[in-house]
Structure formats: C-alpha cells, structure tokens
Design an enzyme around this catalytic site. Structure first.
Site, short mmCIF file in Angstrom:
data_model
loop_
_atom_site.label_atom_id
_atom_site.label_comp_id
_atom_site.label_asym_id
_atom_site.label_seq_id
_atom_site.Cartn_x
_atom_site.Cartn_y
_atom_site.Cartn_z
CB CYS A 35 54.24 -34.48 5.42
SG CYS A 35 55.72 -34.46 6.45
CB SER B 30 58.00 -32.04 0.33
OG SER B 30 59.23 -31.70 -0.26
CB CYS B 31 53.91 -30.59 3.97
SG CYS B 31 52.39 -31.11 4.78
CB VAL B 32 51.85 -32.29 -1.24
CG1 VAL B 32 53.13 -31.64 -1.74
CG2 VAL B 32 52.04 -33.79 -1.12
#
Length: 123
Positions: free
Chosen positions: A76, A102-104
């Site tokens: 994401c 994963s969220c960045v």
C-alpha cells in the site's frame, strides 16, 4: 503466464498489465482511484479513493479467478501517512483475512491520487 484484463477496472496507464497469473498466483499491478466508467479520479478524500481502489482490485482479482479472501500480500502506498487510520478503516472491510502487508508513504502517485494498492493472491 497469463495477462489479466477487465473493462471493469481502469486501463493500464503505461506498458503493463492489470495483473498477471502464473502458476496458482495472481500479481496485480497497483490500482489507483480511477473510476473505469468515467476514466477519472472522482473522490477527493482518502476513504473515497480507497473505496474506488478496492472496487478496482476486486474486479481485477475476480477476472483472475481470485478474491480478497485469497490475498497473501498487499503493498500500500499513501501520499500522506496522516491518512493511515482512515485508509485502514476501508482497507479492513475488504481484507478481513488479514494478509501480510507493507504500507509506505510516497511523495507522489499517478494522477495525484492519495492511495495505490497492489495485491499478490492465490487463484
């Protein structure tokens, strides 16, 4: 390897496929908040854009013979990490199976959207 295409999700903005199926896995390209009916970004808030992203992903996964429940991993991208909680509210309705994620935060996204999500799932 089979390329996935559905008219129920936005056309690719470049030289890539909406998704690719190989073996028993589907790898989606990142989906953004373009409404395929109008070819435009209509929502201006994170929750509205996330809803459109999830609709697009759902259509791509369906065309590939998969679903949100078969998701193994998501990545994401948020334009503003301050949108994290509001994004999670919508995201959690679709990914109730809680795949790895994963969220960045990123500086920019295509079409100046607020969110992009890609999925790896079983078919």
């Amino acid at each position: 390897m089979n390329k996935v295409y559905t008219s129920n999700a936005p056309e690719a903005l470049g030289p890539y496929s909406q998704a690719v199926v190989t073996g028993n896995m589907v790898f989606t390209s990142g989906q953004i908040a373009i409404n395929p009916a109008t070819n435009a970004v209509e929502a201006t808030d994170i929750q509205g854009q996330t809803e459109q992203v999830m609709k697009n992903l759902g259509e791509v996964l369906k065309e590939a013979g998969s679903s949100f429940d078969k998701a193994v991993k998501t990545t994401c991208f948020l334009k503003n990490m301050s949108d994290f909680a509001a994004f999670n509210e919508v995201y959690g309705k679709y990914f109730s199976s809680k795949p790895a994620r994963s969220c960045v935060a990123v500086k920019e996204l295509p079409k100046d959207v607020l969110v992009e999500v890609e999925v790896i799932a079983e078919v």
